[in-house]
Scaffold this motif. Structure first.
Motif, mmCIF file in Angstrom:
data_model
loop_
_atom_site.group_PDB
_atom_site.id
_atom_site.type_symbol
_atom_site.label_atom_id
_atom_site.label_comp_id
_atom_site.label_asym_id
_atom_site.label_seq_id
_atom_site.Cartn_x
_atom_site.Cartn_y
_atom_site.Cartn_z
ATOM 1 N N GLU A 35 0.859 -1.185 0.000
ATOM 2 C CA GLU A 35 0.000 0.000 0.000
ATOM 3 C C GLU A 35 0.893 1.232 0.000
ATOM 4 O OE1 GLU A 35 -3.182 2.245 2.970
ATOM 5 O OE2 GLU A 35 -2.761 0.101 3.218
ATOM 6 N N PHE A 36 0.597 2.193 -0.871
ATOM 7 C CA PHE A 36 1.425 3.385 -1.007
ATOM 8 C C PHE A 36 0.804 4.567 -0.269
ATOM 9 C CE2 PHE A 36 2.149 0.938 -4.939
ATOM 10 C CZ PHE A 36 3.521 0.827 -4.920
ATOM 11 N N THR A 37 1.675 5.340 0.383
ATOM 12 C CA THR A 37 1.274 6.620 0.962
ATOM 13 C C THR A 37 2.260 7.673 0.475
ATOM 14 O OG1 THR A 37 0.451 5.508 2.946
ATOM 15 C CG2 THR A 37 0.760 7.900 3.073
ATOM 16 N N ARG A 38 1.746 8.749 -0.057
ATOM 17 C CA ARG A 38 2.596 9.804 -0.614
ATOM 18 C C ARG A 38 2.670 10.994 0.339
ATOM 19 N NH1 ARG A 38 2.775 12.607 -6.539
ATOM 20 N NH2 ARG A 38 3.498 14.656 -5.882
ATOM 21 N N PHE A 39 3.885 11.519 0.510
ATOM 22 C CA PHE A 39 4.114 12.721 1.306
ATOM 23 C C PHE A 39 4.785 13.752 0.395
ATOM 24 C CE2 PHE A 39 4.167 9.088 4.094
ATOM 25 C CZ PHE A 39 3.443 9.485 5.210
ATOM 26 N N ASP A 40 4.125 14.864 0.163
ATOM 27 C CA ASP A 40 4.705 15.924 -0.663
ATOM 28 C C ASP A 40 5.600 16.787 0.224
ATOM 29 O OD1 ASP A 40 3.469 15.376 -3.220
ATOM 30 O OD2 ASP A 40 1.589 15.946 -2.263
ATOM 31 N N ILE A 41 6.897 16.698 0.030
ATOM 32 C CA ILE A 41 7.840 17.395 0.899
ATOM 33 C C ILE A 41 8.629 18.478 0.175
ATOM 34 C CG2 ILE A 41 8.078 15.423 2.450
ATOM 35 C CD1 ILE A 41 10.749 14.840 1.068
ATOM 36 N N ALA A 42 8.380 18.653 -1.121
ATOM 37 C CA ALA A 42 9.087 19.686 -1.894
ATOM 38 C C ALA A 42 8.145 20.240 -2.945
ATOM 39 C CB ALA A 42 10.339 19.106 -2.540
ATOM 40 N N ASP A 43 8.413 21.472 -3.367
ATOM 41 C CA ASP A 43 7.562 22.122 -4.353
ATOM 42 C C ASP A 43 7.888 21.709 -5.779
ATOM 43 O OD1 ASP A 43 6.254 23.527 -2.361
ATOM 44 O OD2 ASP A 43 7.703 25.176 -2.416
ATOM 45 N N GLY A 44 9.046 21.074 -5.976
ATOM 46 C CA GLY A 44 9.464 20.664 -7.310
ATOM 47 C C GLY A 44 10.500 19.574 -7.203
ATOM 48 N N PRO A 45 11.195 19.273 -8.284
ATOM 49 C CA PRO A 45 12.206 18.222 -8.260
ATOM 50 C C PRO A 45 13.250 18.472 -7.180
ATOM 51 C CG PRO A 45 11.748 18.904 -10.511
ATOM 52 C CD PRO A 45 11.052 19.883 -9.614
ATOM 53 N N ASP A 46 13.452 17.522 -6.265
ATOM 54 C CA ASP A 46 14.358 17.763 -5.148
ATOM 55 C C ASP A 46 14.785 16.515 -4.366
ATOM 56 O OD1 ASP A 46 15.888 19.815 -4.213
ATOM 57 O OD2 ASP A 46 14.325 20.785 -3.032
ATOM 58 N N PRO A 47 13.854 15.677 -3.852
ATOM 59 C CA PRO A 47 14.262 14.576 -2.976
ATOM 60 C C PRO A 47 15.217 13.605 -3.676
ATOM 61 C CG PRO A 47 11.904 14.962 -2.800
ATOM 62 C CD PRO A 47 12.381 15.773 -3.962
ATOM 63 N N TYR A 48 16.238 13.184 -2.944
ATOM 64 C CA TYR A 48 17.228 12.282 -3.542
ATOM 65 C C TYR A 48 17.552 11.099 -2.631
ATOM 66 C CZ TYR A 48 21.208 10.685 -6.247
ATOM 67 O OH TYR A 48 22.055 9.910 -7.011
ATOM 68 N N GLY A 49 18.203 11.346 -1.485
ATOM 69 C CA GLY A 49 18.545 10.273 -0.564
ATOM 70 C C GLY A 49 17.554 10.203 0.580
ATOM 71 N N VAL A 50 17.481 9.033 1.224
ATOM 72 C CA VAL A 50 16.558 8.860 2.348
ATOM 73 C C VAL A 50 17.151 7.866 3.327
ATOM 74 C CG1 VAL A 50 15.252 7.053 1.109
ATOM 75 C CG2 VAL A 50 14.163 8.319 2.977
ATOM 76 N N VAL A 51 16.892 8.087 4.624
ATOM 77 C CA VAL A 51 17.322 7.147 5.663
ATOM 78 C C VAL A 51 16.340 7.241 6.826
ATOM 79 C CG1 VAL A 51 18.830 8.701 7.015
ATOM 80 C CG2 VAL A 51 19.363 6.259 6.867
ATOM 81 N N VAL A 52 16.162 6.140 7.531
ATOM 82 C CA VAL A 52 15.365 6.122 8.751
ATOM 83 C C VAL A 52 16.333 6.160 9.928
ATOM 84 C CG1 VAL A 52 13.630 4.911 10.104
ATOM 85 C CG2 VAL A 52 13.576 4.784 7.597
#
Length: 289
Positions: free
Chosen positions: A4-21
């Motif tokens: 199941e997918f949940t989307r979080f809009d965290i930027a106004d345009g192209p931006d997110p790249y790396g991710v870590v918990v």
């Protein structure tokens, strides 16, 4: 497997790249184009922390002591950030192009200096040492292996390198010419890396026995890799998918929401939820059942 997918809009345009918990279950994301990082908490609150407009924050890793660390490819620095946004920065050599990063088994942070063909070791006191890689090899991602060593993908050499904490290096070539390995993670007693040039995943045993697994679509451009409970998750940058490869090599693929695109970084939390950084501007969570 169903997701199941949940989307979080965290930027106004192209931006997110790396991710870590992080250790506190918060999710950190690098915003490569605007020069910032963002922290998303379990209640859905997103806090943005500016870095520098030219810094190009890239890959993230959970560090020792609860901080998140990220590389700054644009200005040759590495920064740690605490939950409340306090940053500590370490400068590397000019033109070094830091990219991949991981916590080592020795309480140090290890960083690939892609354009300098080196791997840097940052001690807890901020002192920096380096280990040379083959000339022109373009070290990319790095991970701590199951054998107490660090493992690095050498993107332009079609190889991986094993580095002991004492700095001893052994290079192992991959079977496929043009493999161009990138993401790498440890899991199931082995190393797993993405061959972006060949459209394959490869399992590397500690004795360097290798097994390659072709994706159904070899033009998918697999990129980042993160270990989960039963296998590794990986992003397929060119086809807007995320995939899972089990420890025995069985592959499942999942189309990401059409409203988000360009999956890059991937991370798995302690609860098994999968997080994907979409450069189009979103963070996507996959809940598996």
């Amino acid at each position: 497997m169903e997701v199941e997918f949940t989307r979080f809009d965290i930027a106004d345009g192209p931006d997110p790249y790396g991710v870590v918990v992080a250790d506190d279950a918060a999710v950190w994301v690098t915003l490569v184009h605007s020069g910032a990082v963002a922290r998303l908490t379990g209640d859905g609150r997103c806090t943005r922390h500016p870095v520098d407009a030219v810094s190009r924050p890239s890959v993230l890793a959970a560090g020792h002591g609860g901080a998140a660390w990220f590389t700054r490819t644009g200005d040759d620095r590495v920064t740690s950030v605490t939950a409340d946004g306090v940053m500590t920065t370490v400068e590397l050599g000019s033109g070094s192009g830091p990219f991949g990063i991981c916590a080592g088994p020795d309480d140090a942070m290890w960083v690939t200096e892609s354009t300098a063909d080196r791997v840097a070791r940052i001690d807890a006191d901020g002192s920096v040492g380096s280990v040379a890689m083959p000339a022109g090899s373009f070290p990319s991602f790095i991970t701590a292996g199951p054998d107490g060593a660090l493992w690095v993908t050498l993107n332009r050499a079609d190889a991986v390198a094993r580095i002991t904490t004492a700095g001893e290096v052994t290079v192992h070539g991959l079977p496929t010419s043009g493999a161009a390995p990138v993401g790498i993670a440890a899991g199931g007693g082995a190393l797993w890396c993405a061959e972006i040039g060949a459209g394959q995943l490869v399992r590397i045993e500690p004795d360097c026995t290798t097994t390659e697994f072709s994706l159904p679509d070899t033009t998918a451009r697999p990129h980042a890799v993160a270990a989960g409970a039963y296998g590794c998750w990986f992003t397929e940058w060119a086809v807007n998918r995320v995939g899972h490869i089990g420890w025995s090599g069985e592959i499942e693929e999942f189309d990401l929401p059409a409203s988000a695109s360009e999956p890059h970084g991937v991370a798995v939390g302690p609860d098994g939820q999968v997080w994907v950084a979409m450069e189009s501007g979103a963070l996507v969570r996959l809940s598996c059942r």
